[in-house]
Write a protein that holds these residues in place. Sequence first.
Motif, mmCIF file in Angstrom:
data_model
loop_
_atom_site.group_PDB
_atom_site.id
_atom_site.type_symbol
_atom_site.label_atom_id
_atom_site.label_comp_id
_atom_site.label_asym_id
_atom_site.label_seq_id
_atom_site.Cartn_x
_atom_site.Cartn_y
_atom_site.Cartn_z
ATOM 1 N N LYS A 86 -7.549 4.103 1.517
ATOM 2 C CA LYS A 86 -5.925 4.260 1.639
ATOM 3 C C LYS A 86 -6.063 2.841 3.259
ATOM 4 N N GLU A 122 -4.790 13.021 -2.219
ATOM 5 C CA GLU A 122 -3.679 11.796 -1.579
ATOM 6 C C GLU A 122 -4.375 11.049 -1.925
ATOM 7 N N THR A 150 0.737 5.921 0.161
ATOM 8 C CA THR A 150 0.196 6.206 -0.412
ATOM 9 C C THR A 150 0.945 7.859 -0.216
ATOM 10 N N GLN A 152 6.106 5.587 7.809
ATOM 11 C CA GLN A 152 6.157 6.952 7.662
ATOM 12 C C GLN A 152 6.790 7.967 7.016
ATOM 13 N N THR A 201 -4.057 6.265 -2.232
ATOM 14 C CA THR A 201 -2.957 4.803 -2.672
ATOM 15 C C THR A 201 -3.254 4.317 -2.788
ATOM 16 N N SER A 211 3.636 7.624 3.059
ATOM 17 C CA SER A 211 3.198 6.067 3.857
ATOM 18 C C SER A 211 3.556 4.760 2.613
ATOM 19 N N PHE A 259 1.076 -0.890 -0.146
ATOM 20 C CA PHE A 259 0.115 -0.079 -0.097
ATOM 21 C C PHE A 259 0.774 1.012 -0.010
#
Length: 170
Positions: A152, A62, A41, A114, A64, A103, A39
């Motif tokens: 996300k 943003e 982001t 992060q 993801t 992230s 994942f």
Amino acid sequence: MATDHIRYDVLTSEAMRGVLRRVLTDAAEQGLPGEHHFFITFLSKADGVKISSRLLAQYPEEMTIILQHQFWDLTVSEDHFEVGLSFGGVPERLVVPFNAIKSFFDPSVQFGLQFEPADTATAKAAEPSAVPAPEALAVPQASAPPAETEDKPKPGAGAEVVRLDRFRKK
């Protein structure tokens, strides 16, 4: 508070982005091993991000993405990666600079990173207080991973910080 002339926050951020770069480079060359999937982001309007206007309208702040089964042409350079993904049956090519990433999470092994986005880190660096360094997180797995176009993942509240000392040779 003393002034950090060495800029440990910047050095740490660069090192963690290097981990991400290496993981994506290996995935581009050899595919994803085992159950690993990612994942990622990122800030959709950050400098260097290239996504379609359709996706930008859908994810104005943003976005993801999930790299698991249905992605193609993953290429990684020193400062960004590019990947092909399908959104609602429409193929898209995304360009994402590493500095735009907020992230990274691999739920198969509960590993996450992060980052302080580069624009924010630069702005805060001008302030007298130091910018907190990125943290390596062990995050509890979500009950079911979202689809590539959903929001996300939301890591659990009981996240544990993984100290880098654990991985140093003694």
